[in-house]
Design a protein around this motif. Structure first.
Motif, PDB file in Angstrom:
ATOM      1  N   HIS A 130       0.827  -1.211   0.000  1.00  0.00           N
ATOM      2  CA  HIS A 130       0.000   0.000   0.000  1.00  0.00           C
ATOM      3  C   HIS A 130       0.862   1.262   0.000  1.00  0.00           C
ATOM      4  O   HIS A 130       0.456   2.293  -0.536  1.00  0.00           O
ATOM      5  N   ASN A 131       2.071   1.184   0.583  1.00  0.00           N
ATOM      6  CA  ASN A 131       2.976   2.332   0.531  1.00  0.00           C
ATOM      7  C   ASN A 131       3.437   2.601  -0.900  1.00  0.00           C
ATOM      8  O   ASN A 131       3.585   3.753  -1.320  1.00  0.00           O
ATOM      9  N   ARG A 132       3.656   1.532  -1.654  1.00  0.00           N
ATOM     10  CA  ARG A 132       4.064   1.698  -3.054  1.00  0.00           C
ATOM     11  C   ARG A 132       2.935   2.322  -3.867  1.00  0.00           C
ATOM     12  O   ARG A 132       3.168   3.208  -4.690  1.00  0.00           O
ATOM     13  N   PHE A 133       1.698   1.866  -3.635  1.00  0.00           N
ATOM     14  CA  PHE A 133       0.557   2.461  -4.345  1.00  0.00           C
ATOM     15  C   PHE A 133       0.439   3.954  -4.034  1.00  0.00           C
ATOM     16  O   PHE A 133       0.198   4.771  -4.924  1.00  0.00           O
ATOM     17  N   LEU A 134       0.595   4.307  -2.764  1.00  0.00           N
ATOM     18  CA  LEU A 134       0.509   5.716  -2.367  1.00  0.00           C
ATOM     19  C   LEU A 134       1.598   6.549  -3.044  1.00  0.00           C
ATOM     20  O   LEU A 134       1.344   7.668  -3.513  1.00  0.00           O
ATOM     21  N   SER A 135       2.820   6.007  -3.097  1.00  0.00           N
ATOM     22  CA  SER A 135       3.913   6.777  -3.690  1.00  0.00           C
ATOM     23  C   SER A 135       3.724   6.948  -5.193  1.00  0.00           C
ATOM     24  O   SER A 135       3.983   8.021  -5.741  1.00  0.00           O
ATOM     25  N   PHE A 136       3.231   5.915  -5.879  1.00  0.00           N
ATOM     26  CA  PHE A 136       2.965   6.034  -7.314  1.00  0.00           C
ATOM     27  C   PHE A 136       1.824   7.009  -7.576  1.00  0.00           C
ATOM     28  O   PHE A 136       1.859   7.798  -8.528  1.00  0.00           O
ATOM     29  N   SER A 137       0.802   6.955  -6.735  1.00  0.00           N
ATOM     30  CA  SER A 137      -0.326   7.879  -6.890  1.00  0.00           C
ATOM     31  C   SER A 137       0.129   9.321  -6.701  1.00  0.00           C
ATOM     32  O   SER A 137      -0.246  10.219  -7.460  1.00  0.00           O
ATOM     33  N   ALA A 138       0.954   9.559  -5.685  1.00  0.00           N
ATOM     34  CA  ALA A 138       1.459  10.907  -5.433  1.00  0.00           C
ATOM     35  C   ALA A 138       2.309  11.388  -6.607  1.00  0.00           C
ATOM     36  O   ALA A 138       2.172  12.524  -7.067  1.00  0.00           O
ATOM     37  N   ALA A 139       3.176  10.497  -7.112  1.00  0.00           N
ATOM     38  CA  ALA A 139       4.030  10.866  -8.244  1.00  0.00           C
ATOM     39  C   ALA A 139       3.186  11.218  -9.468  1.00  0.00           C
ATOM     40  O   ALA A 139       3.500  12.159 -10.199  1.00  0.00           O
ATOM     41  N   ALA A 140       2.090  10.482  -9.678  1.00  0.00           N
ATOM     42  CA  ALA A 140       1.210  10.747 -10.824  1.00  0.00           C
ATOM     43  C   ALA A 140       0.533  12.106 -10.712  1.00  0.00           C
ATOM     44  O   ALA A 140       0.171  12.720 -11.723  1.00  0.00           O
ATOM     45  N   HIS A 141       0.362  12.590  -9.487  1.00  0.00           N
ATOM     46  CA  HIS A 141      -0.275  13.890  -9.256  1.00  0.00           C
ATOM     47  C   HIS A 141       0.761  14.974  -8.949  1.00  0.00           C
ATOM     48  O   HIS A 141       0.425  16.020  -8.380  1.00  0.00           O
ATOM     49  N   THR A 142       2.017  14.706  -9.299  1.00  0.00           N
ATOM     50  CA  THR A 142       3.152  15.628  -9.079  1.00  0.00           C
ATOM     51  C   THR A 142       3.274  16.102  -7.637  1.00  0.00           C
ATOM     52  O   THR A 142       3.659  17.230  -7.368  1.00  0.00           O
ATOM     53  N   ILE A 143       2.927  15.240  -6.700  1.00  0.00           N
ATOM     54  CA  ILE A 143       3.137  15.515  -5.279  1.00  0.00           C
ATOM     55  C   ILE A 143       4.512  14.949  -4.911  1.00  0.00           C
ATOM     56  O   ILE A 143       4.791  13.789  -5.200  1.00  0.00           O
ATOM     57  N   PRO A 144       5.386  15.743  -4.303  1.00  0.00           N
ATOM     58  CA  PRO A 144       6.727  15.241  -3.972  1.00  0.00           C
ATOM     59  C   PRO A 144       6.677  13.998  -3.080  1.00  0.00           C
ATOM     60  O   PRO A 144       5.892  13.933  -2.140  1.00  0.00           O
ATOM     61  N   VAL A 145       7.510  13.026  -3.399  1.00  0.00           N
ATOM     62  CA  VAL A 145       7.582  11.784  -2.631  1.00  0.00           C
ATOM     63  C   VAL A 145       8.971  11.693  -1.999  1.00  0.00           C
ATOM     64  O   VAL A 145       9.986  11.775  -2.685  1.00  0.00           O
ATOM     65  N   TYR A 146       8.984  11.533  -0.675  1.00  0.00           N
ATOM     66  CA  TYR A 146      10.242  11.393   0.057  1.00  0.00           C
ATOM     67  C   TYR A 146      10.400   9.933   0.470  1.00  0.00           C
ATOM     68  O   TYR A 146       9.528   9.383   1.136  1.00  0.00           O
ATOM     69  N   GLY A 147      11.518   9.319   0.073  1.00  0.00           N
ATOM     70  CA  GLY A 147      11.782   7.934   0.438  1.00  0.00           C
ATOM     71  C   GLY A 147      12.774   7.861   1.572  1.00  0.00           C
ATOM     72  O   GLY A 147      13.812   8.535   1.549  1.00  0.00           O
ATOM     73  N   CYS A 148      12.466   7.082   2.577  1.00  0.00           N
ATOM     74  CA  CYS A 148      13.386   6.873   3.698  1.00  0.00           C
ATOM     75  C   CYS A 148      13.627   5.379   3.815  1.00  0.00           C
ATOM     76  O   CYS A 148      12.693   4.615   4.071  1.00  0.00           O
ATOM     77  N   LEU A 149      14.862   4.960   3.598  1.00  0.00           N
ATOM     78  CA  LEU A 149      15.143   3.527   3.588  1.00  0.00           C
ATOM     79  C   LEU A 149      14.873   2.899   4.952  1.00  0.00           C
ATOM     80  O   LEU A 149      15.084   3.519   5.990  1.00  0.00           O
ATOM     81  N   HIS A 150      14.430   1.665   4.928  1.00  0.00           N
ATOM     82  CA  HIS A 150      14.058   0.927   6.136  1.00  0.00           C
ATOM     83  C   HIS A 150      15.189   0.905   7.156  1.00  0.00           C
ATOM     84  O   HIS A 150      14.978   1.023   8.342  1.00  0.00           O
ATOM     85  N   GLY A 151      16.394   0.723   6.673  1.00  0.00           N
ATOM     86  CA  GLY A 151      17.537   0.656   7.573  1.00  0.00           C
ATOM     87  C   GLY A 151      18.784   0.986   6.803  1.00  0.00           C
ATOM     88  O   GLY A 151      18.815   1.958   6.062  1.00  0.00           O
ATOM     89  N   SER A 152      19.811   0.174   6.934  1.00  0.00           N
ATOM     90  CA  SER A 152      21.068   0.474   6.241  1.00  0.00           C
ATOM     91  C   SER A 152      21.329  -0.499   5.104  1.00  0.00           C
ATOM     92  O   SER A 152      22.467  -0.793   4.779  1.00  0.00           O
ATOM     93  N   GLU A 153      20.271  -1.028   4.474  1.00  0.00           N
ATOM     94  CA  GLU A 153      20.455  -1.941   3.356  1.00  0.00           C
ATOM     95  C   GLU A 153      21.118  -1.259   2.171  1.00  0.00           C
ATOM     96  O   GLU A 153      21.801  -1.869   1.373  1.00  0.00           O
ATOM     97  N   CYS A 154      20.881   0.050   2.011  1.00  0.00           N
ATOM     98  CA  CYS A 154      21.337   0.777   0.839  1.00  0.00           C
ATOM     99  C   CYS A 154      22.852   0.656   0.692  1.00  0.00           C
ATOM    100  O   CYS A 154      23.608   1.107   1.537  1.00  0.00           O
ATOM    101  N   GLY A 155      23.286   0.020  -0.391  1.00  0.00           N
ATOM    102  CA  GLY A 155      24.713  -0.182  -0.606  1.00  0.00           C
ATOM    103  C   GLY A 155      25.240  -1.442   0.056  1.00  0.00           C
ATOM    104  O   GLY A 155      26.383  -1.812  -0.150  1.00  0.00           O
ATOM    105  N   ALA A 156      24.409  -2.123   0.844  1.00  0.00           N
ATOM    106  CA  ALA A 156      24.874  -3.321   1.547  1.00  0.00           C
ATOM    107  C   ALA A 156      24.523  -4.599   0.805  1.00  0.00           C
ATOM    108  O   ALA A 156      25.143  -5.625   1.007  1.00  0.00           O
ATOM    109  N   ASN A 157      23.516  -4.564  -0.054  1.00  0.00           N
ATOM    110  CA  ASN A 157      23.159  -5.763  -0.809  1.00  0.00           C
ATOM    111  C   ASN A 157      22.461  -5.379  -2.102  1.00  0.00           C
ATOM    112  O   ASN A 157      22.116  -4.227  -2.317  1.00  0.00           O
TER     113      ASN A 157
END
Length: 201
Positions: free
Chosen positions: A5-32
């Motif tokens: 449901h978070n993905r649906f919300l972010s796609f819907s916001a993007a379709a309506h040109t509402i800024p979407v801020y992504g915050c990674l769950h933890g420190s996976e970014c760059g780790a795998n």
């Protein structure tokens, strides 16, 4: 972002040109490079809060592969990870026993989350019952191995005494072990283990 449901919300916001801020769950970014996480995290945010310099290139590649020519630029904000830094601080004064035999080491098995019929792992190939049986077999064969349960998982009967079942903050537990075992690398827990500089099985 991993929840549907978070993905649906972010796609819907993007379709309506509402800024979407992504915050990674933890420190996976760059780790795998587990793609079931990559696309959830990077698909349509305008601003991405990530961990470490490797995150920008990983996000750019993932978005380019997913969107192709439709890919838009985004603002990547590199953040430090207090949890990982805390692990490093705990390990500063610990001597890593690199030549210690496995049977003589104090080992912590960090189990995957099992909740009902759901079992988190990179390829979604283990059923919960198979995963639990595997961990039980490890604990049965090696008395020097304890198991750390997932804080959001079910209470599992691993068939060992309560003293070998560990709970609490992973970073604090790691400072008391010589090595760790894990069956899942697509988690924040794995990044914390990697930061500890302990041998990982």
């Amino acid at each position: 972002p991993a929840k549907l449901h978070n993905r649906f919300l972010s796609f819907s916001a993007a379709a309506h040109t509402i800024p979407v801020y992504g915050c990674l769950h933890g420190s996976e970014c760059g780790a795998n490079r587990a793609y079931n996480w990559v696309y959830n995290d990077f698909t349509c945010c305008d601003v991405l809060l990530g961990y470490g310099p490797a995150g920008r290139k990983l996000a750019e590649t993932a978005r380019s592969n997913f969107f192709g020519e439709l890919n838009n630029s985004f603002n990547y904000v590199e953040s430090s990870c207090e949890n990982v830094q805390a692990v490093r601080d705990l390990q500063k004064n610990k001597t890593v026993k690199a030549s210690l035999k496995f049977q003589e080491a104090k080992v912590l098995y960090v189990a995957s989350r099992v909740r009902g019929v759901d079992c988190i792992n990179p390829a979604i190939v283990f059923s919960p019952s198979v995963n639990i049986s595997f961990v039980r077999e490890i604990l049965d064969q090696f008395e020097n191995v304890d198991v750390k349960t997932h804080p959001k998982g079910d209470m599992i009967n691993y068939g060992v005494e309560d003293s070998r079942i560990k709970t609490g903050d992973l970073k604090d537990l790691l400072s008391t072990y010589d090595a760790v075992m894990v069956d899942n690398v697509a988690t924040t827990a794995f990044a914390i283990m990697a930061a500890s500089e302990l041998p990982i099985i």
